[in-house]
Design a protein around this motif. Structure first.
Motif, PDB file in Angstrom:
ATOM      1  N   ASP A 135       0.875  -1.155  -0.254  1.00  0.00           N
ATOM      2  CA  ASP A 135      -0.056   0.094  -0.221  1.00  0.00           C
ATOM      3  C   ASP A 135       0.758   1.379   0.060  1.00  0.00           C
ATOM      4  O   ASP A 135       2.157   1.324   0.874  1.00  0.00           O
ATOM      5  N   GLY A 136      -0.087   2.203  -0.780  1.00  0.00           N
ATOM      6  CA  GLY A 136       1.151   3.881  -0.534  1.00  0.00           C
ATOM      7  C   GLY A 136       2.499   3.482  -1.795  1.00  0.00           C
ATOM      8  O   GLY A 136       3.763   3.918  -1.698  1.00  0.00           O
ATOM      9  N   GLY A 137       2.581   1.720  -2.233  1.00  0.00           N
ATOM     10  CA  GLY A 137       4.123   1.591  -2.728  1.00  0.00           C
ATOM     11  C   GLY A 137       4.157   2.197  -4.562  1.00  0.00           C
ATOM     12  O   GLY A 137       3.474   3.144  -4.855  1.00  0.00           O
ATOM     13  N   LEU A 138       5.760   2.535  -4.906  1.00  0.00           N
ATOM     14  CA  LEU A 138       6.129   3.262  -5.840  1.00  0.00           C
ATOM     15  C   LEU A 138       5.732   2.850  -7.067  1.00  0.00           C
ATOM     16  O   LEU A 138       6.818   1.276  -7.061  1.00  0.00           O
ATOM     17  N   LEU A 139       5.306   3.414  -8.284  1.00  0.00           N
ATOM     18  CA  LEU A 139       5.439   2.833  -9.733  1.00  0.00           C
ATOM     19  C   LEU A 139       5.927   3.492 -10.333  1.00  0.00           C
ATOM     20  O   LEU A 139       6.025   5.128 -10.163  1.00  0.00           O
ATOM     21  N   ILE A 140       7.067   3.037 -11.165  1.00  0.00           N
ATOM     22  CA  ILE A 140       7.741   4.250 -11.513  1.00  0.00           C
ATOM     23  C   ILE A 140       7.850   3.664 -13.489  1.00  0.00           C
ATOM     24  O   ILE A 140       8.210   2.330 -13.527  1.00  0.00           O
ATOM     25  N   VAL A 141       7.345   4.493 -14.194  1.00  0.00           N
ATOM     26  CA  VAL A 141       7.078   3.781 -15.663  1.00  0.00           C
ATOM     27  C   VAL A 141       7.930   4.851 -16.500  1.00  0.00           C
ATOM     28  O   VAL A 141       7.580   5.763 -16.527  1.00  0.00           O
ATOM     29  N   VAL A 142       9.021   4.076 -17.438  1.00  0.00           N
ATOM     30  CA  VAL A 142       9.614   4.549 -18.199  1.00  0.00           C
ATOM     31  C   VAL A 142       8.876   4.595 -19.701  1.00  0.00           C
ATOM     32  O   VAL A 142       9.329   2.825 -19.945  1.00  0.00           O
ATOM     33  N   SER A 143       8.554   5.191 -20.044  1.00  0.00           N
ATOM     34  CA  SER A 143       8.007   4.735 -22.143  1.00  0.00           C
ATOM     35  C   SER A 143       8.007   5.257 -22.912  1.00  0.00           C
ATOM     36  O   SER A 143       8.000   6.624 -23.399  1.00  0.00           O
ATOM     37  N   TYR A 144       9.561   4.800 -23.722  1.00  0.00           N
ATOM     38  CA  TYR A 144       9.607   5.348 -25.154  1.00  0.00           C
ATOM     39  C   TYR A 144       8.444   5.839 -26.500  1.00  0.00           C
ATOM     40  O   TYR A 144       7.441   4.992 -26.141  1.00  0.00           O
ATOM     41  N   THR A 145       8.582   6.645 -26.807  1.00  0.00           N
ATOM     42  CA  THR A 145       7.383   7.423 -27.853  1.00  0.00           C
ATOM     43  C   THR A 145       8.326   8.225 -29.413  1.00  0.00           C
ATOM     44  O   THR A 145       9.139   9.124 -28.584  1.00  0.00           O
ATOM     45  N   ASP A 146       7.267   8.695 -29.728  1.00  0.00           N
ATOM     46  CA  ASP A 146       7.542   9.113 -30.768  1.00  0.00           C
ATOM     47  C   ASP A 146       6.585  10.260 -30.352  1.00  0.00           C
ATOM     48  O   ASP A 146       6.713  11.447 -31.968  1.00  0.00           O
ATOM     49  N   TYR A 147       5.332  10.591 -28.821  1.00  0.00           N
ATOM     50  CA  TYR A 147       4.585  11.402 -29.363  1.00  0.00           C
ATOM     51  C   TYR A 147       5.514  12.927 -29.122  1.00  0.00           C
ATOM     52  O   TYR A 147       6.128  12.992 -28.543  1.00  0.00           O
ATOM     53  N   GLY A 148       4.814  13.749 -29.942  1.00  0.00           N
ATOM     54  CA  GLY A 148       5.573  15.345 -29.893  1.00  0.00           C
ATOM     55  C   GLY A 148       6.242  15.173 -31.138  1.00  0.00           C
ATOM     56  O   GLY A 148       7.148  16.801 -31.274  1.00  0.00           O
ATOM     57  N   MET A 149       6.893  14.194 -31.479  1.00  0.00           N
ATOM     58  CA  MET A 149       7.997  15.091 -32.922  1.00  0.00           C
ATOM     59  C   MET A 149       6.924  14.745 -33.782  1.00  0.00           C
ATOM     60  O   MET A 149       5.904  14.616 -34.576  1.00  0.00           O
ATOM     61  N   MET A 198      10.411  13.264 -22.019  1.00  0.00           N
ATOM     62  CA  MET A 198      12.404  13.972 -21.785  1.00  0.00           C
ATOM     63  C   MET A 198      12.808  13.546 -23.792  1.00  0.00           C
ATOM     64  O   MET A 198      11.761  12.933 -24.022  1.00  0.00           O
ATOM     65  N   ARG A 199      13.552  14.145 -23.389  1.00  0.00           N
ATOM     66  CA  ARG A 199      13.888  14.457 -25.426  1.00  0.00           C
ATOM     67  C   ARG A 199      15.020  13.706 -25.538  1.00  0.00           C
ATOM     68  O   ARG A 199      15.798  14.015 -25.080  1.00  0.00           O
ATOM     69  N   GLY A 200      15.044  13.707 -26.858  1.00  0.00           N
ATOM     70  CA  GLY A 200      15.929  13.208 -27.154  1.00  0.00           C
ATOM     71  C   GLY A 200      16.116  12.741 -28.744  1.00  0.00           C
ATOM     72  O   GLY A 200      15.266  13.808 -29.450  1.00  0.00           O
ATOM     73  N   ASN A 201      17.172  11.853 -29.804  1.00  0.00           N
ATOM     74  CA  ASN A 201      16.155  11.518 -30.609  1.00  0.00           C
ATOM     75  C   ASN A 201      15.087  11.010 -31.071  1.00  0.00           C
ATOM     76  O   ASN A 201      14.571  10.682 -32.209  1.00  0.00           O
ATOM     77  N   ALA A 202      15.031  10.270 -29.329  1.00  0.00           N
ATOM     78  CA  ALA A 202      13.305  10.504 -29.717  1.00  0.00           C
ATOM     79  C   ALA A 202      12.455  10.827 -27.848  1.00  0.00           C
ATOM     80  O   ALA A 202      12.429  12.028 -27.847  1.00  0.00           O
ATOM     81  N   ARG A 203      11.954  10.505 -27.843  1.00  0.00           N
ATOM     82  CA  ARG A 203      11.245  10.918 -26.514  1.00  0.00           C
ATOM     83  C   ARG A 203      11.049  10.104 -25.658  1.00  0.00           C
ATOM     84  O   ARG A 203      11.066   8.642 -25.717  1.00  0.00           O
ATOM     85  N   ALA A 204      10.632  10.127 -24.667  1.00  0.00           N
ATOM     86  CA  ALA A 204      10.099   9.300 -23.634  1.00  0.00           C
ATOM     87  C   ALA A 204       9.418   9.545 -22.165  1.00  0.00           C
ATOM     88  O   ALA A 204       9.715  10.876 -21.405  1.00  0.00           O
ATOM     89  N   ILE A 205       8.508   9.107 -21.761  1.00  0.00           N
ATOM     90  CA  ILE A 205       7.673   9.545 -20.767  1.00  0.00           C
ATOM     91  C   ILE A 205       8.360   9.055 -20.048  1.00  0.00           C
ATOM     92  O   ILE A 205       8.523   7.229 -19.243  1.00  0.00           O
ATOM     93  N   PHE A 206       8.936   9.707 -18.756  1.00  0.00           N
ATOM     94  CA  PHE A 206       9.046   9.444 -17.366  1.00  0.00           C
ATOM     95  C   PHE A 206       7.601   9.320 -16.532  1.00  0.00           C
ATOM     96  O   PHE A 206       7.194  10.614 -15.933  1.00  0.00           O
TER      97      PHE A 206
END
Ligand SMILES: C[S@@+](CC[C@H](N)C(=O)[O-])C[C@H]1O[C@@H](n2cnc3c(N)ncnc32)[C@H](O)[C@@H]1O
Length: 222
Positions: A135-149, A198-206
């Motif tokens: 309960d109250g535990g932490l979820l961290i998701v990272v996901s590459y995407t082309d959203y916003g390009m 987050m931005r680079g040659n692609a994008r990533a959602i943090f």
């Protein structure tokens, strides 16, 4: 989709995954994510789902009591052994993130790096993550995407993917928008506390979320 087919798609890239990924999304984006993850402290008992070659496992191992780094692919787990051998607090295990056999409320933190956009059923994987978190535990998701390009950048990244990994898995690859990912995560019972593109040659959602606890769940348990 059979377990075998799901596993095979990534297994064949176990030895080339890091180089291919850096070609597709760029080194700098991967490094920025590594840095961002290493800023997370007091992670406690962590399970990483879909750890791949262990690239992001290193960042969290420094700030966790223990990391259970899991993946569906034997070949990926084998590839992760060398980079992770210096970490005494990391254990590798073969696990399907869509149905694990861990007891409920077992972990302080779940990390899913570049997993949700590749799995067949992201909702199932998120629901399972919530179940095994305290309960109250932490979820961290990272996901590459082309959203916003723009369309030209999207085409370039698509070509880089095809040139390295070839055709995407039969069940497809998703390009989440931050809003889509947030509603998916909130929909299974998390409060989203941080969301950035987050931005680079692609994008990533943090994304960071905390497991919500519902009264009816408390009642059921007592
Ligand atoms: C795109 S790679 C990401 C690897 C690593 N997390 C990273 O970001 O560098 C996806 C990984 O998830 C694993 N995977 C795919 N489906 C899975 C499932 N159902 N359960 C566990 N792992 C899975 C693959 O074997 C692969 O290692």
């Amino acid at each position: 989709m059979s377990e075998f087919k799901k596993e095979r798609y990534w297994s064949k890239y176990a030895l080339t995954y890091d180089n291919y990924t850096e070609y597709v999304v760029g080194k700098s984006l991967r490094r920025s994510l590594l840095k961002r993850l290493s800023e997370e402290h007091d992670l406690g008992e962590v399970i990483e789902l879909g750890c791949g070659t262990g690239y992001f496992t290193k960042a969290i191992a420094k700030n966790a009591h223990h990391v259970l780094a899991t993946d569906l692919s034997d070949e990926m787990l084998e590839a992760a052994k060398v980079p992770l051998e210096e970490f005494q607090n990391v254990t590798l295990q073969k696990v399907d993130c869509e149905s694990t056999s861990y007891p409920s409320g077992n972990f302080d933190t779940v990390l899913m790096a570049n997993l949700l956009h590749v799995v067949e059923d992201p909702l199932k994987a998120l629901t399972e993550s919530r179940r095994i978190l305290k309960d109250g535990g932490l979820l961290i998701v990272v996901s590459y995407t082309d959203y916003g390009m723009n369309w030209f950048e999207k085409m370039q990244i698509g070509i880089r993917y095809l040139l390295t990994f070839g055709m995407p898995p039969l069940w497809g690859l998703r390009n989440f928008s931050p809003d889509e990912l947030q509603s998916l995560v909130e929909g299974v019972g998390f409060d989203v506390e941080e969301l950035q593109l987050m931005r680079g040659n692609a994008r990533a959602i943090f994304l960071k979320g905390k497991k919500k606890v519902y009264q009816e769940e408390r009642n059921r348990e007592s």
